[in-house]
Design an enzyme around this catalytic site. Sequence first.
Site, PDB file in Angstrom:
ATOM      1  N   SER A  74       0.502  -1.458   0.170  1.00  0.00           N
ATOM      2  CA  SER A  74      -0.319  -0.037   0.155  1.00  0.00           C
ATOM      3  C   SER A  74       1.227   0.932   0.285  1.00  0.00           C
ATOM      4  O   SER A  74       2.114   0.818   0.391  1.00  0.00           O
ATOM      5  CB  SER A  74      -0.990   0.170   1.175  1.00  0.00           C
ATOM      6  OG  SER A  74      -1.431  -1.363   1.635  1.00  0.00           O
TER       7      SER A  74
HETATM    8  N1  SAH Z   1      -1.102  -5.109   3.978  1.00  0.00           N
HETATM    9  C1  SAH Z   1       0.073  -5.346   2.757  1.00  0.00           C
HETATM   10  C2  SAH Z   1      -0.444  -5.072   1.287  1.00  0.00           C
HETATM   11  C3  SAH Z   1      -1.145  -6.201   1.214  1.00  0.00           C
HETATM   12  S1  SAH Z   1      -2.683  -5.586  -0.297  1.00  0.00           S
HETATM   13  C4  SAH Z   1       1.010  -4.469   2.568  1.00  0.00           C
HETATM   14  O1  SAH Z   1       1.338  -3.898   4.456  1.00  0.00           O
HETATM   15  O2  SAH Z   1       2.027  -4.911   2.254  1.00  0.00           O
HETATM   16  C5  SAH Z   1      -3.559  -6.972  -0.267  1.00  0.00           C
HETATM   17  C6  SAH Z   1      -3.196  -8.258   0.345  1.00  0.00           C
HETATM   18  O3  SAH Z   1      -4.826  -9.479   0.840  1.00  0.00           O
HETATM   19  C7  SAH Z   1      -2.467  -9.506  -0.857  1.00  0.00           C
HETATM   20  O4  SAH Z   1      -1.237 -10.171  -0.381  1.00  0.00           O
HETATM   21  C8  SAH Z   1      -4.005 -10.210  -0.995  1.00  0.00           C
HETATM   22  O5  SAH Z   1      -3.244 -11.555  -1.279  1.00  0.00           O
HETATM   23  C9  SAH Z   1      -4.010 -10.458   0.351  1.00  0.00           C
HETATM   24  N2  SAH Z   1      -5.597 -11.431  -0.036  1.00  0.00           N
HETATM   25  C10 SAH Z   1      -6.773 -10.766  -0.403  1.00  0.00           C
HETATM   26  N3  SAH Z   1      -7.790 -11.748  -0.215  1.00  0.00           N
HETATM   27  C11 SAH Z   1      -7.254 -11.971   1.558  1.00  0.00           C
HETATM   28  C12 SAH Z   1      -8.242 -12.869   1.708  1.00  0.00           C
HETATM   29  N4  SAH Z   1      -9.085 -13.383   2.223  1.00  0.00           N
HETATM   30  N5  SAH Z   1      -7.973 -13.926   3.059  1.00  0.00           N
HETATM   31  C13 SAH Z   1      -6.308 -13.008   3.291  1.00  0.00           C
HETATM   32  N6  SAH Z   1      -5.702 -12.484   2.317  1.00  0.00           N
HETATM   33  C14 SAH Z   1      -5.890 -12.017   1.528  1.00  0.00           C
END
Ligand code: SAH
Length: 225
Positions: free
Chosen positions: A71
């Site tokens: 992000s």
């Molecule tokens: N917080 C992260 C950015 C996240 S991007 C950082 O600091 O880098 C969003 C993430 O959510 C992705 O890695 C994706 O695989 C994950 N995601 C999406 N749906 C999800 C779910 N149901 N359970 C767990 N992770 C999920």
Amino acid sequence: MSGETDLIGVGMTSQRTRNRLTDRLRVQGIVDHHILGVIGSTPRHLFVDEALSHRAYEDTSLPIGFNQTISQPYIVARMTEVLLSEGPVDNVLEVGTGSGYQAVILAQLVKRVFTVERIGPLLEKAAARFRMLRLRNISYRHADGGVGWPERGPFDGIIVTASPRHIPQELVDQLAEGGRMVLPLGTDDGTGDTQNLVLVTRTSEGFVSEVLEPVHFVPLVKGKS
Ligand code: SAH
């Protein structure tokens, strides 16, 4: 703890580059000194591929593989600020570990972080970063985080970093009374639907929600891979 992260970061990027980022966050309205301090001392270049590390201190999201992104620092700061704005928080659940950056920022501000990621290889890389930074107050799990982590709840705070269409009831159920959840809500798929950052506060009767500002997150996906 922040001393150790400082050490790892020194020499890799100049403090001046990082100060430019925190100055920018201040201009955008982030006021919490602890949060700005932690962002200023955390080596974000370790959370992206080497080929992108020269862009790590720009206020922008960056690809981390598997069609996912780390992000934008402003969003990390804003969500953290909203989560912690009512005072100290002990335990936080993060849904969507991704690169692990948001979890590492939180781990320096709260007692314990529980983070869940559905994509195994992303979680492995993030876990290696937690070890490298010697952050021992982060627990992680390879699972569908849309259903939370009930065995470890209730949580004082929940941060969701992928966007569901509706507020997941399972997550509301895992919030302690008075607990706060910050999440993006809605899709952003070009169909005219918009996505907003929302604050959900658990009350004795249920929950109240407040729309904060428009955001752009990847969708929350069911199941693990
Ligand atoms: N917080 C992260 C950015 C996240 S991007 C950082 O600091 O880098 C969003 C993430 O959510 C992705 O890695 C994706 O695989 C994950 N995601 C999406 N749906 C999800 C779910 N149901 N359970 C767990 N992770 C999920």
